[in-house]
Write a protein that holds these residues in place. Sequence first.
Motif, PDB file in Angstrom:
ATOM      1  N   ARG A 180       0.837  -1.202   0.000  1.00 24.07           N
ATOM      2  CA  ARG A 180       0.000   0.000   0.000  1.00 24.07           C
ATOM      3  C   ARG A 180       0.870   1.250   0.000  1.00 24.07           C
ATOM      4  O   ARG A 180       1.792   1.390   0.806  1.00 24.07           O
ATOM      5  CB  ARG A 180      -0.911   0.017   1.222  1.00 24.07           C
ATOM      6  N   GLY A 181       0.569   2.142  -0.904  1.00 18.25           N
ATOM      7  CA  GLY A 181       1.304   3.394  -1.021  1.00 18.25           C
ATOM      8  C   GLY A 181       0.876   4.103  -2.283  1.00 18.25           C
ATOM      9  O   GLY A 181      -0.069   3.691  -2.955  1.00 18.25           O
ATOM     10  N   ALA A 182       1.558   5.175  -2.624  1.00 22.86           N
ATOM     11  CA  ALA A 182       1.214   5.966  -3.804  1.00 22.86           C
ATOM     12  C   ALA A 182       1.998   5.469  -5.011  1.00 22.86           C
ATOM     13  O   ALA A 182       3.189   5.163  -4.916  1.00 22.86           O
ATOM     14  CB  ALA A 182       1.505   7.436  -3.565  1.00 22.86           C
ATOM     15  N   ASP A 240       5.642   4.644 -12.637  1.00 20.24           N
ATOM     16  CA  ASP A 240       4.381   3.947 -12.355  1.00 20.24           C
ATOM     17  C   ASP A 240       4.591   2.471 -12.035  1.00 20.24           C
ATOM     18  O   ASP A 240       3.622   1.731 -11.872  1.00 20.24           O
ATOM     19  CB  ASP A 240       3.365   4.125 -13.480  1.00 20.24           C
ATOM     20  N   ASN A 241       5.847   2.053 -11.899  1.00 17.34           N
ATOM     21  CA  ASN A 241       6.149   0.718 -11.403  1.00 17.34           C
ATOM     22  C   ASN A 241       6.840   0.754 -10.039  1.00 17.34           C
ATOM     23  O   ASN A 241       7.397  -0.259  -9.603  1.00 17.34           O
ATOM     24  CB  ASN A 241       7.023  -0.052 -12.399  1.00 17.34           C
ATOM     25  N   VAL A 242       6.809   1.908  -9.384  1.00 20.23           N
ATOM     26  CA  VAL A 242       7.341   1.986  -8.026  1.00 20.23           C
ATOM     27  C   VAL A 242       6.244   2.462  -7.083  1.00 20.23           C
ATOM     28  O   VAL A 242       5.311   3.157  -7.489  1.00 20.23           O
ATOM     29  CB  VAL A 242       8.587   2.902  -7.919  1.00 20.23           C
ATOM     30  N   LEU A 273       9.109  10.590  -0.588  1.00 23.13           N
ATOM     31  CA  LEU A 273      10.474  10.487  -1.088  1.00 23.13           C
ATOM     32  C   LEU A 273      11.081   9.113  -0.838  1.00 23.13           C
ATOM     33  O   LEU A 273      12.215   8.853  -1.237  1.00 23.13           O
ATOM     34  CB  LEU A 273      11.355  11.571  -0.456  1.00 23.13           C
ATOM     35  N   ARG A 274      10.315   8.230  -0.184  1.00 27.29           N
ATOM     36  CA  ARG A 274      10.838   6.889   0.128  1.00 27.29           C
ATOM     37  C   ARG A 274      10.114   5.839  -0.703  1.00 27.29           C
ATOM     38  O   ARG A 274       8.904   5.683  -0.595  1.00 27.29           O
ATOM     39  CB  ARG A 274      10.680   6.603   1.627  1.00 27.29           C
ATOM     40  N   ILE A 275      10.858   5.120  -1.515  1.00 34.26           N
ATOM     41  CA  ILE A 275      10.296   4.049  -2.332  1.00 34.26           C
ATOM     42  C   ILE A 275      10.266   2.763  -1.515  1.00 34.26           C
ATOM     43  O   ILE A 275      11.294   2.330  -0.985  1.00 34.26           O
ATOM     44  CB  ILE A 275      11.112   3.857  -3.625  1.00 34.26           C
ATOM     45  N   ILE A 276       9.086   2.142  -1.405  1.00 33.57           N
ATOM     46  CA  ILE A 276       8.962   0.905  -0.637  1.00 33.57           C
ATOM     47  C   ILE A 276       8.735  -0.305  -1.536  1.00 33.57           C
ATOM     48  O   ILE A 276       8.796  -1.439  -1.064  1.00 33.57           O
ATOM     49  CB  ILE A 276       7.813   0.987   0.387  1.00 33.57           C
TER      50      ILE A 276
END
Length: 355
Positions: A118-120, A221-223, A231-234
Amino acid sequence: MTAMSDQARAVREEDAFDLSRVDAFLKQHVEGLAGTPTLSQFPGGASNLTYLLSYPDRELVLRRPPKGAKAKSAHDMLREARVVAALKASYPYVPAILACCDDASVLGQDFYVMERLRGAILRRDLPPELGLDRDGVRQLCLGFLDRLVELHQVDVAQPGLRELNKGEGYIARQVAGWSERWRQAATEGSDPCEDIMAWLAASQPTRDNAHCVIHNDYRFDNVVLAPDDPLRIIGVLDWEMATVGDPLMDLGGSLAYWVQADDDKVFQSFRRQPTHEPGMLTRAEVVAYYGERTGLDVSRFGFYEVFGLFRLMVIVQQIYRRYALGQTTNPQFAGFGDAARYLGMRCRRLIAAEG
């Protein structure tokens, strides 16, 4: 940030399947599942299909191929799941794989199920609620590129990854393979593009730059961005085309989607990610930054940029061919034939600029 998470929608009729069979399979293979799930479909993506299975206390994501004819090596769901599982220990941005199925009686095709992150997920425009100024956008961009650099540093000798390494000649195999795919994807009125393929064959480097894990479809759109920190990619998603190959080919593939603020209006209409925003690096700056971070020679990057656009052109044309043959009725694919022709013209512009 919840509002910016990808919202699953009603399943398209042509993409529906028997949920009860999948539910029964999952309850045999995923511990703790209970209750009756509901099914919805994520609208993003033009290749494989992605669904949300919502149980009373858990959400799962299912990936499956599209219906209809497809390229021989494309849409291999079980391979994608194996790559993701192998990466999990050394690249923490991949989701956990929960179950894989090769029993055609369940869904009619191979599929796998993973945890939902779950995230943006950023699409065409940067949501204002992120609250990023020019400097914040730059930091977002650099973080995105840093995750690609980190992927290229993963040890390819570990089990599950070393089997992907076919050794020297990756670039040559890609040029030949994608050229053949283009010829097979032709439809009435499509551009033959023999001149572009001839240039790629003649201009390709004589040796690979390195052999590392490459994503092959690395885009914003794949992160997945953390709900509490944009600013943090999960998470990094969509590993269908991942393999062991040349890192500059991976970067070139990413830049095929990198529409910047000063590009022409037609290319602007292709934009699927907010790479035009003030603070985003230009394509030239992306290449320079990557070269600084990795130490690789990027002084002759033109070949990789042309190849990335050519490969995108093939992918677009393959999808259009399925639409033209009536194998999918998704209206968003109706203009893909024109899009492929434009990408061919863009390749020729870059080739002319190379001299």
